[in-house]
Each structure stands twice: as C-alpha cells, then as structure tokens.
Scaffold this motif. Structure first.
Motif, PDB file in Angstrom:
ATOM      1  N   TYR A 132       0.865  -1.186   0.000  1.00  0.00           N
ATOM      2  CA  TYR A 132       0.000   0.000   0.000  1.00  0.00           C
ATOM      3  C   TYR A 132       0.897   1.230   0.000  1.00  0.00           C
ATOM      4  N   VAL A 133       0.719   2.077  -1.032  1.00  0.00           N
ATOM      5  CA  VAL A 133       1.602   3.232  -1.236  1.00  0.00           C
ATOM      6  C   VAL A 133       0.802   4.518  -1.294  1.00  0.00           C
ATOM      7  N   SER A 134       1.268   5.520  -0.562  1.00  0.00           N
ATOM      8  CA  SER A 134       0.754   6.873  -0.745  1.00  0.00           C
ATOM      9  C   SER A 134       1.909   7.782  -1.150  1.00  0.00           C
ATOM     10  N   MET A 135       1.572   8.888  -1.807  1.00  0.00           N
ATOM     11  CA  MET A 135       2.601   9.849  -2.228  1.00  0.00           C
ATOM     12  C   MET A 135       2.127  11.270  -1.944  1.00  0.00           C
ATOM     13  N   GLY A 136       3.072  12.120  -1.530  1.00  0.00           N
ATOM     14  CA  GLY A 136       2.762  13.514  -1.246  1.00  0.00           C
ATOM     15  C   GLY A 136       2.650  14.334  -2.513  1.00  0.00           C
ATOM     16  N   VAL A 137       1.617  15.185  -2.570  1.00  0.00           N
ATOM     17  CA  VAL A 137       1.379  16.031  -3.749  1.00  0.00           C
ATOM     18  C   VAL A 137       1.069  17.457  -3.295  1.00  0.00           C
TER      19      VAL A 137
ATOM     20  N   PHE B 282      11.714  21.036  -6.365  1.00  0.00           N
ATOM     21  CA  PHE B 282      10.966  20.831  -5.130  1.00  0.00           C
ATOM     22  C   PHE B 282       9.493  20.558  -5.436  1.00  0.00           C
ATOM     23  N   HIS B 283       8.982  21.257  -6.444  1.00  0.00           N
ATOM     24  CA  HIS B 283       7.560  21.198  -6.789  1.00  0.00           C
ATOM     25  C   HIS B 283       7.291  20.342  -8.029  1.00  0.00           C
ATOM     26  N   ALA B 284       8.159  19.389  -8.284  1.00  0.00           N
ATOM     27  CA  ALA B 284       8.015  18.599  -9.513  1.00  0.00           C
ATOM     28  C   ALA B 284       6.690  17.857  -9.589  1.00  0.00           C
ATOM     29  N   MET B 285       6.121  17.496  -8.452  1.00  0.00           N
ATOM     30  CA  MET B 285       4.842  16.781  -8.426  1.00  0.00           C
ATOM     31  C   MET B 285       3.660  17.699  -8.140  1.00  0.00           C
TER      32      MET B 285
END
Length: 333
Positions: A220-225, A280-283
């Motif tokens: 289970y994966v989450s990613m910061g956006v 820093f803001h690539a996503m």
C-alpha cells in the motif's frame, strides 16, 4: 491504472504560520482544516513534525493531534511523520497508545528516519543521546512490539500502548524506508511533496520486495502532492507564489513564514534558485480543477499509488479551504 475515484485522498498539514498572524491562529486553522476535511470525506489527516522552523507550528505533533481529535468525530488522524531519531521509541508508543485509547480506531503512526531539523536543533532535542538514523529499523521493531499484546516476561510495556495495535506507516524520500517497509510488510508513504526525485524507484523497490505480514496482505503506497487549486489557472499560479517564496526562503535559510502572493517571482530568484523551486515542486498540481484533474490522472498512470496525500501553502485561509474542496470534487465529477 487506478481512476481518481479508486485512489484515496488525504491531507498532510504542517500548520503553516502566516507572516501577519499568530501561532495560535495557525493551530486553530489546522483544526478548522481537519473539520473541513472530515466533512468533505478525506481519508486521513496527518501532521508533520518539524523543529526550529518559524513557519511550521506542528512541532508538538502528538499534542496537536489530541486537540484535533477532541474536536472531530471520525476522520483518521496520524503523524506524517514522527521523526523517530528525535524520540525514545517507548515515549512514542505511550503517546500514540494514549491517543488510540482515548479515540479508538482513529489513530495511526507514520515514522520518519530523518531528524526533520538542523544539526544544532537535533542536538537540543536529543540531549546527548547517541541516536542515529542507523538505529531506525530496530526502533521501528521496538514500537511495533509495544503496540502488541505483551510477550511473556516482557520487561518493558507501554501503558497506554499495549494491545492498541496502532497502525504504523513508514515514510521516506529515499530508498531505505521503501526497503524496510517492504521487509516488514508495512504501508509506505513517499515524501514526493518536497523530494520527488526517487519516487518511481522507491515505489518499484517497495512493491517488488513486499512481504505479506500481520499488518498488510499486499503493498500500500501513498505519495505527497503539493496543490494550489483555484477557479482559474491564472488565479492558482498567483496563489502559488506564496509557496514559491517559502521554498526560496528555505533555500536561503530565511524565515519560513507564509507571505502574501505576488505577481511573479521573476527577479526575486536566480536561475539556479528557480530550478531548485521547480525540482521541489516537480509533483505539484497547480491550476483549475480541469488542469489538476489532468495532472493527477497523469501521475496515477505513471505511478501505481493507492493514495494521494495533499499539502497546500496558500496564504489566504478561505482560499486554502477552497483548495481542498475543489480537489475532493474531482472524485464526484
């Protein structure tokens, strides 16, 4: 590829301090945002631990979580994360065991391996303890045991904490925590909201090496956006200049208090600084609902994630609340 309807939406809050408001204002706005998130149906609301940063008010993470829990009803709450090298594992287990006892089935514990601060502050936090990042796996295992039913003849027991089975997540911005989360069978959250460079590689390592555990039967994966969503692309780009200024001040070692938006950062930042802000803001997803919808779908197709955990550095608090309303609308349109 998962659709946005299949991907869970959550919020990571750093309790940003505005340059014209008090710290109390920031803490009470964090509660306001959590209540807003609960009404909108967000999955979880996490707070991040940072120290000696004048623009971030969530340093006493467990204390602030208790305040938020007392004034919300059902949204899952947790840390994103507790920076484990700063703390004795027993203290962490007792703190989150207390929260989980008072508010059953609402709390989870996200753990990070970095100190989340500078070297001088790190020494002030540790007061001579020789804790290092290398001890992280051992400390994680210790906390996991504190949350279980105590073993026969177990000498140290977390009270509260024992038998609370608080869910534990591992957080990271490199490959180390991905490997450890896979080995222990724990959920994994990648800090792509500020360090996205190794995102794809970390997710791949985590999924390929995941071992089924008592905690999870599959990865289970989450990613910061990072997000700035507004009525138009132009308004969103304008509002995003507060975040750009904050990153620029982080690079320069200046105050991190949120500043009002400006027309453009051109002329404020050098070429290399502008590149650092972009990295820093690539996503980051900045724009109207339509623009952000397309951007999130692109991320979803590129990275097989189960959850997005959104951050937001909009200066105006009403616009900040609106940001999360507009994001949640993407699930129903």
């Amino acid at each position: 590829m998962k659709s946005l309807q299949e991907i869970k939406f959550s919020i990571l809050e750093l309790a940003p301090v505005r340059d014209d408001k008090s710290i109390e204002f920031s803490l009470r706005h964090a509660l306001e945002l959590a209540q807003h998130a609960e009404k909108l149906g967000y999955e979880r609301f996490w707070l991040a631990e940072h120290h000696n940063m004048d623009g971030i008010a969530s340093s006493a993470t467990a204390v602030l979580l208790g305040f938020i829990a007392a004034n919300t009803q059902k949204i899952r709450l947790g840390s994103g994360g507790i920076m484990l090298p700063n703390h004795a594992p027993l203290i962490v287990a007792e703190q989150f065991g207390t929260l989980a006892t008072l508010y059953p089935n609402r709390f989870e514990l996200g753990l990070g391996r970095a100190p989340g601060t500078d070297q001088m502050t790190m020494r002030a936090l540790r007061r001579g303890r020789q804790e290092t990042e290398d001890q992280f796996p051992q400390d994680v295992m210790e906390i996991l045991q504190y949350f279980k039913v105590p073993q026969p003849n177990q000498k140290i027991i977390a009270t509260p904490g024992q038998n609370t089975h608080v869910p534990v997540w591992l957080l990271g911005s490199s490959l180390f925590s991905a490997q450890l989360a896979a080995k222990l069978g724990l959920p994994y959250s990648f800090a792509s909201h500020f360090a996205p460079r190794m995102l794809g590689q970390a997710i791949e390592i985590y999924r390929e090496n995941f071992q089924t555990s008592e905690y999870l039967d599959k990865p289970y994966v989450s990613m910061g956006v990072p997000t700035v969503v507004a009525a138009t692309d132009e308004e969103a780009q304008y509002l995003a200049t507060s975040s750009y200024q904050r990153i620029l001040n982080l690079i320069r070692g200046n105050s991190l208090k949120l500043k009002p938006p400006i027309d453009s950062i051109e002329g404020l930042a050098s070429v290399s600084e502008q590149m650092a802000i972009q990295n820093f803001h690539a996503m980051a997803q900045i724009g109207s609902k339509e623009t952000v919808n397309a951007g999130l779908n692109k991320i979803a197709s590129q990275y097989d994630v189960d959850e997005f955990i959104f951050t937001c550095d909009i200066y105006d608090t009403e616009k900040r609340l609106e940001n999360f309303s507009l994001i949640q609308q993407l699930k129903t349109e």
